[in-house]
Design a protein around this motif. Structure first.
Motif, PDB file in Angstrom:
ATOM      1  N   HIS A 101      12.246  83.850 -82.518  1.00 39.11           N
ATOM      2  CA  HIS A 101      13.370  82.938 -82.370  1.00 39.11           C
ATOM      3  C   HIS A 101      12.962  81.582 -81.786  1.00 39.11           C
ATOM      4  O   HIS A 101      13.751  80.653 -81.827  1.00 39.11           O
ATOM      5  CB  HIS A 101      14.447  83.555 -81.476  1.00 39.11           C
ATOM      6  N   SER A 102      11.775  81.458 -81.224  1.00 40.97           N
ATOM      7  CA  SER A 102      11.374  80.229 -80.542  1.00 40.97           C
ATOM      8  C   SER A 102       9.943  79.858 -80.923  1.00 40.97           C
ATOM      9  O   SER A 102       9.076  80.717 -81.015  1.00 40.97           O
ATOM     10  CB  SER A 102      11.444  80.414 -79.021  1.00 40.97           C
ATOM     11  N   LEU A 103       9.723  78.575 -81.108  1.00 43.41           N
ATOM     12  CA  LEU A 103       8.370  78.097 -81.373  1.00 43.41           C
ATOM     13  C   LEU A 103       7.589  78.070 -80.068  1.00 43.41           C
ATOM     14  O   LEU A 103       8.144  77.739 -79.019  1.00 43.41           O
ATOM     15  CB  LEU A 103       8.413  76.698 -81.989  1.00 43.41           C
ATOM     16  N   PRO A 104       6.299  78.402 -80.110  1.00 45.66           N
ATOM     17  CA  PRO A 104       5.533  78.411 -78.874  1.00 45.66           C
ATOM     18  C   PRO A 104       5.184  77.005 -78.394  1.00 45.66           C
ATOM     19  O   PRO A 104       4.882  76.118 -79.188  1.00 45.66           O
ATOM     20  CB  PRO A 104       4.270  79.189 -79.243  1.00 45.66           C
ATOM     21  N   ASN A 160      11.799  76.161 -74.321  1.00 44.44           N
ATOM     22  CA  ASN A 160      13.141  76.198 -73.737  1.00 44.44           C
ATOM     23  C   ASN A 160      13.575  77.602 -73.320  1.00 44.44           C
ATOM     24  O   ASN A 160      14.737  77.980 -73.450  1.00 44.44           O
ATOM     25  CB  ASN A 160      14.171  75.584 -74.684  1.00 44.44           C
ATOM     26  N   LYS A 161      12.615  78.351 -72.814  1.00 44.56           N
ATOM     27  CA  LYS A 161      12.876  79.666 -72.236  1.00 44.56           C
ATOM     28  C   LYS A 161      12.223  79.714 -70.859  1.00 44.56           C
ATOM     29  O   LYS A 161      11.376  78.880 -70.524  1.00 44.56           O
ATOM     30  CB  LYS A 161      12.303  80.786 -73.108  1.00 44.56           C
ATOM     31  N   ASN A 192      16.574  71.959 -71.241  1.00 39.62           N
ATOM     32  CA  ASN A 192      15.750  70.781 -71.530  1.00 39.62           C
ATOM     33  C   ASN A 192      14.265  70.991 -71.269  1.00 39.62           C
ATOM     34  O   ASN A 192      13.463  70.151 -71.676  1.00 39.62           O
ATOM     35  CB  ASN A 192      16.230  69.598 -70.677  1.00 39.62           C
ATOM     36  N   TYR A 193      13.924  72.061 -70.593  1.00 38.93           N
ATOM     37  CA  TYR A 193      12.525  72.280 -70.207  1.00 38.93           C
ATOM     38  C   TYR A 193      12.095  73.704 -70.541  1.00 38.93           C
ATOM     39  O   TYR A 193      12.908  74.615 -70.584  1.00 38.93           O
ATOM     40  CB  TYR A 193      12.331  72.053 -68.693  1.00 38.93           C
TER      41      TYR A 193
END
Length: 269
Positions: free
Chosen positions: A11-14, A41-42, A205-206
């Motif tokens: 679900h998220s790009l590294p 963003n995790k 945001n981070y």
């Protein structure tokens, strides 16, 4: 667990990809064969007993270990597919993009305002410093508490406020990543809760990586959790290694490795 670093990231790009990482201090191998990918963003938590390499790995992401003369690494640490340890890398730029918040609050002996804008000022920030300070303090959930005393010393704040001041200082550098090395270990429970709430807001945001000894904290704030362990070498030193890395709910609720089960159930550590 050292299969494909991209396995977890459906679900998220590294943001970071670590491949076959070994960390040495002189001839001592402190960490062995770590492969993982840190999602964007995790919040990713590093947990494990003392001496298992959590902070060592964390400091690899912004090259703070470079300050230790005997440090060297083998393998790769990539930031957006760029090798962070390539010869042409600008380490100052790395640390601008990848901020650090330490275990104990470490405000500078300056005013609250000067603490926040210090890094931006040193790096030649061309914008409005007052606006930057207010925005950073708002993001760190501290503005309402300090807006009327920006000229007061950073040391005049409570421990929890000092830690949020240090987070504001890191944010003012406009990084993409925040590394946090046990940021709540010196704080009382109420201040800890405020910092945890702040982390959950900031991940919009981070990308945040946190080292924590508090497993309850990992379950409260982290989307992903990496469990590290350590074993003794023939010389009596410890070498750390990654046991398991997955979504936090799986690591604590359905771990795949017996070592992880033993640790999260309190059988050791």
């Amino acid at each position: 667990m050292n299969e494909s670093p991209d396995k977890l990231l459906t679900h998220s790009l590294p943001v970071f990809t670590v491949q076959n990482l070994d960390v040495y201090y002189g001839s001592h191998r402190a960490v062995r064969n770590v492969s993982m990918a840190i999602p964007k963003n995790k919040i990713t938590a590093f947990i494990g007993p003392s001496g298992c390499g959590k902070s060592t790995i964390l400091r690899c992401f912004n090259r703070l270990n470079d300050l230790i003369e005997s440090f060297r690494l083998e393998g790769k640490v990539c930031y957006h597919n760029q090798d962070l340890y390539a010869p042409d890398i600008d380490v100052t730029a790395v640390r601008k993009n990848i901020g650090m918040v330490f275990q104990k609050p470490n405000p500078f002996p300056k005013t609250i305002f000067d603490n926040v804008v210090y890094g931006a000022r040193v790096n030649g920030y061309k914008g409005n410093l007052e606006e930057l300070a207010e925005d950073s303090l708002r993001r760190a959930a501290l503005w309402d508490e300090v807006k009327d005393k920006l000229k007061a010393s950073g040391f005049s704040l409570s421990g929890g406020q000092q830690q949020r001041l240090c987070i504001a200082r890191a944010i003012a550098m406009q990084p993409e990543v925040l590394l946090m090395d046990e940021p709540c270990s010196a704080l009382d429970p109420i201040s800890t809760l405020k910092v945890e709430e702040l982390m959950n807001e900031l991940k919009q945001n981070y990308t945040i990586i946190i080292v924590t000894h508090n497993m309850q904290q990992a379950t409260r704030v982290a989307d992903y959790t990496a469990f590290y362990n350590a074993e003794a070498t023939e010389k009596g030193n410890k070498v750390g290694y990654l046991v398991e890395f997955d979504q936090t709910g799986k690591v604590f609720g359905d771990p795949q490795e017996q070592e992880t089960k033993d640790y999260v159930s309190g059988r050791f550590g």
